[in-house]
Design an enzyme around this catalytic site. Structure first.
Site, mmCIF file in Angstrom:
data_model
loop_
_atom_site.group_PDB
_atom_site.id
_atom_site.type_symbol
_atom_site.label_atom_id
_atom_site.label_comp_id
_atom_site.label_asym_id
_atom_site.label_seq_id
_atom_site.Cartn_x
_atom_site.Cartn_y
_atom_site.Cartn_z
ATOM 1 N N TYR A 171 0.788 -1.157 0.106
ATOM 2 C CA TYR A 171 -0.312 0.000 0.093
ATOM 3 C C TYR A 171 0.958 1.337 -0.040
ATOM 4 C CZ TYR A 171 -3.781 3.018 1.117
ATOM 5 O OH TYR A 171 -4.793 4.268 1.114
ATOM 6 N N LYS A 203 0.930 3.836 -3.279
ATOM 7 C CA LYS A 203 0.487 5.474 -2.932
ATOM 8 C C LYS A 203 1.706 6.196 -3.193
ATOM 9 C CE LYS A 203 -3.763 4.673 -2.243
ATOM 10 N NZ LYS A 203 -4.908 5.318 -3.085
ATOM 11 N N ILE A 250 -10.309 8.663 7.916
ATOM 12 C CA ILE A 250 -11.578 9.212 7.518
ATOM 13 C C ILE A 250 -12.575 8.498 8.042
ATOM 14 C CG2 ILE A 250 -12.733 10.195 5.590
ATOM 15 C CD1 ILE A 250 -10.338 11.658 5.949
ATOM 16 N N THR A 293 -15.462 6.841 8.072
ATOM 17 C CA THR A 293 -16.239 6.109 7.075
ATOM 18 C C THR A 293 -16.348 4.870 7.764
ATOM 19 O OG1 THR A 293 -14.270 5.099 5.862
ATOM 20 C CG2 THR A 293 -15.170 7.038 4.826
#
Length: 150
Positions: A51, A55, A84, A86
């Site tokens: 990851y 990114k 975030i 979510t």
């Protein structure tokens, strides 16, 4: 254009040597996966390693696109949200103690919201942000500074 990146490569301090950078700069190469595996080793098979590298590739792509498209008046930036609020962010915070420590370390003491991210994207795409090009915007409530101490 706004590309969604992550603060992950900044926290992981991803800094590729030129050979790895060249591989990342050509993600459509049919041999990309073999080349990146050969360059970084089997650890890249772990999503916790893959990851940040992926990114980091988004960060590099945004900078290159900014240089390529800037002369015709187009802008390209990346956006690196932190945790975030979510369903996925809440699930990660509840199952990974390190995520909750990141939230607790922020000056705001909370996660960002999808509305926070949407507001930043709207600004980045507006005429008022015409000076932005090739940069990464952190939308993280201060997580990056709190964790890195920068």
């Amino acid at each position: 254009m706004v590309y969604f990146a992550s603060m992950s490569p900044l926290l992981a301090r991803v800094d590729p040597d030129p050979a790895v950078a060249a591989i990342l700069d050509d993600p459509l190469d049919p041999d990309f996966l073999d080349k990146i595996h050969d360059a970084l080793g089997p650890s890249i098979e772990n999503t916790a390693m893959a990851y940040p590298w992926a990114k980091h590739g988004v960060h590099r792509f945004a900078r290159k696109e900014a240089v390529r498209l800037g002369p015709v008046g187009a802008r390209a930036c990346s956006l690196s949200p932190g945790i975030i609020d979510t369903p996925q962010g809440r699930q990660e915070a509840s199952t990974h103690a390190s995520m909750q420590r990141l939230i607790d370390a922020t000056p705001l003491g909370r996660t960002g919201s999808s509305e926070d991210v949407a507001s930043v994207v709207a600004f980045m795409l507006s005429d008022e942000a015409g000076f932005l090009n090739g940069i990464d915007i952190l939308v993280d409530g201060g997580v990056f500074a709190a964790v890195r101490g920068d």
